[in-house]
Design a protein around this motif. Structure first.
Motif, mmCIF file in Angstrom:
data_model
loop_
_atom_site.group_PDB
_atom_site.id
_atom_site.type_symbol
_atom_site.label_atom_id
_atom_site.label_comp_id
_atom_site.label_asym_id
_atom_site.label_seq_id
_atom_site.Cartn_x
_atom_site.Cartn_y
_atom_site.Cartn_z
ATOM 1 N N GLU A 69 -9.586 -2.718 44.225
ATOM 2 C CA GLU A 69 -10.194 -1.619 43.479
ATOM 3 C C GLU A 69 -11.082 -0.796 44.396
ATOM 4 O O GLU A 69 -10.716 0.292 44.804
ATOM 5 N N PHE A 79 -8.633 2.226 44.065
ATOM 6 C CA PHE A 79 -7.310 1.853 43.546
ATOM 7 C C PHE A 79 -7.456 1.266 42.140
ATOM 8 O O PHE A 79 -8.429 0.569 41.859
ATOM 9 N N ASN A 81 -5.170 -0.895 39.009
ATOM 10 C CA ASN A 81 -3.972 -1.685 38.708
ATOM 11 C C ASN A 81 -3.234 -2.055 39.995
ATOM 12 O O ASN A 81 -2.040 -1.826 40.146
ATOM 13 N N SER A 82 -3.985 -2.646 40.928
ATOM 14 C CA SER A 82 -3.436 -2.907 42.259
ATOM 15 C C SER A 82 -3.789 -4.315 42.726
ATOM 16 O O SER A 82 -4.918 -4.776 42.547
ATOM 17 N N LEU A 101 0.448 -3.561 48.920
ATOM 18 C CA LEU A 101 -0.063 -3.499 47.551
ATOM 19 C C LEU A 101 1.094 -3.433 46.572
ATOM 20 O O LEU A 101 2.137 -2.855 46.866
ATOM 21 N N ALA A 103 1.731 -3.035 42.026
ATOM 22 C CA ALA A 103 1.104 -2.750 40.746
ATOM 23 C C ALA A 103 0.915 -4.053 39.977
ATOM 24 O O ALA A 103 1.849 -4.818 39.817
ATOM 25 N N LEU A 110 0.709 2.311 39.526
ATOM 26 C CA LEU A 110 -0.454 2.104 40.389
ATOM 27 C C LEU A 110 -1.115 3.469 40.574
ATOM 28 O O LEU A 110 -0.429 4.450 40.850
ATOM 29 N N THR A 186 6.260 -2.014 46.154
ATOM 30 C CA THR A 186 5.152 -2.248 47.084
ATOM 31 C C THR A 186 4.863 -0.958 47.826
ATOM 32 O O THR A 186 5.752 -0.117 48.020
#
Length: 198
Positions: A69, A79, A81-82, A101, A103, A110, A186
């Protein structure tokens, strides 16, 4: 115990010293990298004539399954939802390093929010579904989109290779979203450029 040699700390070069070092090499363009910390690199990108300062994030300083985040907030980005992962599925190869990364907890979406507007954003994307990469201004108005028209998993029959570069360019980008319609994807090598030096 044997005699241990002393370790000499590496001296961080000043901007002028970096320029002198680069003068010793035959480089095609003046690439300047004044700051590189925690897998985040600040650089000048000569290919973007209307941008001055760019940031490149390599996620290898993150732990596997770490919720991402505000780790890069000091670099101007948050960020949503990561999750950081080190993919065990060979269909999702990394480009450099081991961490990317994805989602999570909600599949397929994301979001990235910029504390100051940016002019250009890019990432390397590998997805199990077609993906839409969208940029928005501060009022949530759609500015531009880029698409990955088909899945691009490794060892698949896709015409597109994994880690496809997607980029967006527009004035005053305040946020971007990656949306793969409940697919898995990703992102790696996340980059963004400001319109001018702050």
């Amino acid at each position: 115990m044997g005699n241990l040699g002393t370790l000499q700390a590496e001296k961080m070069l000043s901007f002028e010293e970096l320029n002198q070092e680069f003068d010793n090499f035959d480089l095609p363009s003046p690439i300047v990298t004044p700051i590189c910390q925690n897998n985040v690199e600040e650089y000048i990108d000569p290919s973007h004539s209307d941008t001055s300062k760019c940031i490149r994030i390599n996620f290898d300083n993150l732990k596997s399954f770490e919720v991402v985040e505000r780790q890069y907030e000091s670099w101007g980005v948050i960020f949503n939802n990561s999750l950081a992962i080190q993919p065990s599925n060979p269909a999702f190869p990394t480009n450099s390093g081991a961490t990317v990364l994805m989602a999570s907890p909600k599949n397929g979406v994301l979001e990235v929010i910029f504390l100051e507007p940016v002019a250009w954003v890019s990432a390397l994307v590998t997805s199990s579904q077609p993906l839409i990469f969208s940029a928005y201004n501060k009022t949530g108005q759609l500015l531009t989109q880029s698409t990955l028209p088909t899945a691009n998993l490794a060892n698949s029959d896709s015409a597109m290779s994994p880690n496809t570069l997607l980029s967006l360019e527009a004035k005053d980008i305040k946020s971007v979203t990656f949306c793969a319609f409940d697919g898995q994807f990703t992102i790696d090598e996340f980059r963004f450029c400001f319109s001018s030096l702050a």
